[in-house]
Each structure stands twice: as structure tokens, then as C-alpha cells.
Design a protein around this motif. Sequence first.
Motif, PDB file in Angstrom:
ATOM      1  N   UNK A  51       0.859  -1.180   0.000  1.00 58.73           N
ATOM      2  CA  UNK A  51       0.000   0.000   0.000  1.00 58.73           C
ATOM      3  C   UNK A  51       0.904   1.242   0.000  1.00 58.73           C
ATOM      4  N   UNK A  52       1.403   1.583  -1.180  1.00 59.15           N
ATOM      5  CA  UNK A  52       2.480   2.570  -1.284  1.00 59.15           C
ATOM      6  C   UNK A  52       2.110   3.926  -0.697  1.00 59.15           C
ATOM      7  N   UNK A  53       0.931   4.439  -1.010  1.00 57.53           N
ATOM      8  CA  UNK A  53       0.558   5.775  -0.551  1.00 57.53           C
ATOM      9  C   UNK A  53       0.494   5.836   0.972  1.00 57.53           C
ATOM     10  N   UNK A  54      -0.157   4.852   1.568  1.00 58.72           N
ATOM     11  CA  UNK A  54      -0.262   4.835   3.024  1.00 58.72           C
ATOM     12  C   UNK A  54       1.112   4.645   3.664  1.00 58.72           C
ATOM     13  N   UNK A  55       1.895   3.771   3.082  1.00 56.67           N
ATOM     14  CA  UNK A  55       3.225   3.489   3.615  1.00 56.67           C
ATOM     15  C   UNK A  55       4.095   4.751   3.582  1.00 56.67           C
ATOM     16  N   UNK A  56       4.113   5.417   2.452  1.00 58.17           N
ATOM     17  CA  UNK A  56       4.941   6.618   2.302  1.00 58.17           C
ATOM     18  C   UNK A  56       4.451   7.731   3.216  1.00 58.17           C
ATOM     19  N   UNK A  57       3.138   7.882   3.351  1.00 55.47           N
ATOM     20  CA  UNK A  57       2.597   8.908   4.252  1.00 55.47           C
ATOM     21  C   UNK A  57       3.075   8.675   5.685  1.00 55.47           C
ATOM     22  N   UNK A  58       2.957   7.446   6.152  1.00 53.89           N
ATOM     23  CA  UNK A  58       3.370   7.120   7.508  1.00 53.89           C
ATOM     24  C   UNK A  58       4.873   7.305   7.690  1.00 53.89           C
ATOM     25  N   UNK A  59       5.649   6.848   6.695  1.00 54.69           N
ATOM     26  CA  UNK A  59       7.106   6.968   6.763  1.00 54.69           C
ATOM     27  C   UNK A  59       7.541   8.439   6.803  1.00 54.69           C
ATOM     28  N   UNK A  60       6.963   9.249   5.934  1.00 57.46           N
ATOM     29  CA  UNK A  60       7.392  10.636   5.840  1.00 57.46           C
ATOM     30  C   UNK A  60       6.932  11.461   7.035  1.00 57.46           C
ATOM     31  N   UNK A  61       5.716  11.211   7.518  1.00 56.99           N
ATOM     32  CA  UNK A  61       5.232  11.949   8.687  1.00 56.99           C
ATOM     33  C   UNK A  61       6.128  11.671   9.891  1.00 56.99           C
ATOM     34  N   UNK A  62       6.564  10.425  10.026  1.00 54.99           N
ATOM     35  CA  UNK A  62       7.494  10.092  11.114  1.00 54.99           C
ATOM     36  C   UNK A  62       8.776  10.915  10.991  1.00 54.99           C
ATOM     37  N   UNK A  63       9.287  11.067   9.770  1.00 53.06           N
ATOM     38  CA  UNK A  63      10.475  11.879   9.549  1.00 53.06           C
ATOM     39  C   UNK A  63      10.244  13.344   9.860  1.00 53.06           C
ATOM     40  N   UNK A  64       9.075  13.857   9.477  1.00 54.56           N
ATOM     41  CA  UNK A  64       8.758  15.261   9.745  1.00 54.56           C
ATOM     42  C   UNK A  64       8.645  15.519  11.242  1.00 54.56           C
ATOM     43  N   UNK A  65       8.097  14.556  11.979  1.00 51.75           N
ATOM     44  CA  UNK A  65       7.997  14.714  13.432  1.00 51.75           C
ATOM     45  C   UNK A  65       9.394  14.817  14.040  1.00 51.75           C
ATOM     46  N   UNK A  66      10.322  14.024  13.540  1.00 50.70           N
ATOM     47  CA  UNK A  66      11.694  14.096  14.053  1.00 50.70           C
ATOM     48  C   UNK A  66      12.345  15.434  13.713  1.00 50.70           C
ATOM     49  N   UNK A  67      12.034  15.972  12.537  1.00 55.01           N
ATOM     50  CA  UNK A  67      12.571  17.285  12.150  1.00 55.01           C
ATOM     51  C   UNK A  67      12.042  18.370  13.082  1.00 55.01           C
ATOM     52  N   UNK A  68      10.730  18.362  13.293  1.00 58.70           N
ATOM     53  CA  UNK A  68      10.103  19.379  14.135  1.00 58.70           C
ATOM     54  C   UNK A  68      10.581  19.253  15.579  1.00 58.70           C
ATOM     55  N   UNK A  69      10.720  18.010  16.073  1.00 52.44           N
ATOM     56  CA  UNK A  69      11.141  17.805  17.450  1.00 52.44           C
ATOM     57  C   UNK A  69      12.474  18.462  17.763  1.00 52.44           C
ATOM     58  N   UNK A  70      13.389  18.443  16.802  1.00 56.21           N
ATOM     59  CA  UNK A  70      14.700  19.059  17.023  1.00 56.21           C
ATOM     60  C   UNK A  70      14.695  20.540  16.650  1.00 56.21           C
ATOM     61  N   UNK A  71      14.161  20.878  15.475  1.00 54.88           N
ATOM     62  CA  UNK A  71      14.203  22.281  15.032  1.00 54.88           C
ATOM     63  C   UNK A  71      13.379  23.197  15.939  1.00 54.88           C
ATOM     64  N   UNK A  72      12.274  22.697  16.503  1.00 54.68           N
ATOM     65  CA  UNK A  72      11.466  23.512  17.413  1.00 54.68           C
ATOM     66  C   UNK A  72      12.189  23.798  18.719  1.00 54.68           C
ATOM     67  N   UNK A  73      13.246  23.032  18.993  1.00 54.61           N
ATOM     68  CA  UNK A  73      13.997  23.218  20.238  1.00 54.61           C
ATOM     69  C   UNK A  73      14.929  24.421  20.178  1.00 54.61           C
ATOM     70  N   UNK A  74      15.165  24.953  18.996  1.00 53.01           N
ATOM     71  CA  UNK A  74      16.076  26.091  18.860  1.00 53.01           C
ATOM     72  C   UNK A  74      15.378  27.418  19.150  1.00 53.01           C
ATOM     73  N   UNK A  75      14.164  27.601  18.642  1.00 55.79           N
ATOM     74  CA  UNK A  75      13.467  28.884  18.732  1.00 55.79           C
ATOM     75  C   UNK A  75      13.388  29.453  20.153  1.00 55.79           C
TER      76      UNK A  75
END
Length: 290
Positions: A51-75
Motif C-alpha cells: 500500500x504505497x501511498x499509506x506506507x509513504x505517508x506514515x514513513x514521511x510523517x514520522x520523519x517530519x515529526x523528528x525534524x520538528x522535534x529538534x528544530x522547534x527546540x532552537x526557537x
Amino acid sequence: MKTKFIRRTLAIYRRDKMAIFFSFLALLITLLIYVFFLRDNILLAMPKGIHAKKYVDLWMIAGLISIVGISASLAPFEQRIKDNLDHKQDDFIVNNQMTKWSMSVSYLIAAIIEASLSTLAFIVIAYAYLYVQAKSLLSVKMFVQTIGYAFLLVLFGCLFFACITNLVNSISVFSSLSAIVGALTGFFSGSYIIFGELPSFMQKLVVKWPGYEIAGLIRNIMVKNVAIPSAYKPKLNKGLGILTDAKSAAFVLIIWILILLVLLLVEAVMSNRNSRIKKLERGSGLSNNN
């Protein structure tokens, strides 16, 4: 005094409504960039039979959460730099008998609170998107685990930027640092460039970064309910940076946290030493004038 100082820092943050608005707008833009620009390119590289669309959505959202978790710590550390430039830190030390160390800890706690709230807000927004796209693959347990891992990223990010911002002495430098952090966190989480497409030496470097390790664990819990043929799974997991080894991630995170705590202690000792020298110099100057 620490509690009052933390409340004061948080109150300044809440009072700046435009800054809060644009921080949330930045979170939405992060999600929209994926939806409209990155999603289709990643789908083209996915093998058939899942299920490519669902798989990619879940995979990418997990990556975005990791980006926000660190980048939001700077502000949140912007206020620390402003206080230093306005010499308010010296006032707090003199009038409220705070030390550099207690002040640094107070800034750190305030930053953790602010970054945690921002990251939680993004997780809620991201899960709302996933609810529409892949409702059947979500669960309360997954949501709680995601929050737990994201908090670890916030803790690491705040400790990391507490060390880095000690070296920043202007708002313009801070703004430049914010721009750089946004790009690097996406790269080192394996989101903007897929892990399997990185050169081997970069792969060895990235796996030593807590952001990548925790992102891999979040990806694992989010995609595990997607049906994947066993022939594809090992190669797919390795290429997309999906990790199941929590012990390895914990080891990398703990080592980094210990290093950062030592650096913060050293910086605090040096700052207190410099403060005492300045006081002695001022005292000596007053005596000479008399």
C-alpha cells in the motif's frame, strides 16, 4: 527564583502572538511541502505489492515529526540571546542572586516546555492528516509512542542548542543558525534524502545522530501495520532508514546527552569564573578611583 524566571520566559513567549502564529504556520508549511512536493517523488521509487501511498505517508510523517522535534527546540533560546544582548542576565544575577548555571537551567526548562508544546501541536496536525489518509493503520498506542519518542528528540535538541547558543552573540547569527538547522535536521533524519541513496561514508555519519536513530524508531512503529511482502521488507527498511534496534538508538542518545551535559557544566564553570573576575576588576577600579 528559578520558577519565577521560567514563568517569566514562558510569559514572554505567550505574549508574542505573532511569533506563535508564524511558528504554527511554519509547522503547517512543513507538512504541505511534503504533501505537494515530496510525496509523489517518493511514491515513484516504491516497489509494487504494498500500500504505497499509506506506507509513504506514515514513513514521511514520522520523519517530519523528528525534524520538528529538534528544530522547534532552537526557537525558545532566542530569548536567552536577547536577554544577554540587553544585559538583563547581569541584572538577574545581581538583583535576584542567580548564578549563570541556575539561569542556564531555567532557560533550558522553559525551552523544553515550549518545544514540547510545539512538537505536540505538530503531531496532532500530522495525525489528523493521517486519519484521513490511513485511518485503519492508526492506534492510540502508536500515538502515545510517537509522543514519547518525540519528547526524547525535544530533550536532546534543547540540550544541544543550549550548548550552541552559548556561542551566539547576535540575533542575525541566530536567524542564520535557524535556517541552517531546518535544512540539516531534514537531511540527518533521512527525510529529504533517503538513507539508502546516501554515500556510504555519510550513512556511517548519520547513524551516529540521535535524530536519525529516533526517527527510525518512530518510522518503525508507524509503518509496522502496513502489509509488506516479506521479500521486500528487509531491503525496504534498510533503504528508508526504518530501525527496530531500540538499544542502539538509546545508546547513541545517552552518549550524546552525557557529552552535552558535560559541555554545559564546563560552560557554566567558565561563565561563573569570568563573572567573578569582572566583579573583582570593577571592585578594584572603584578602589583606585577612591
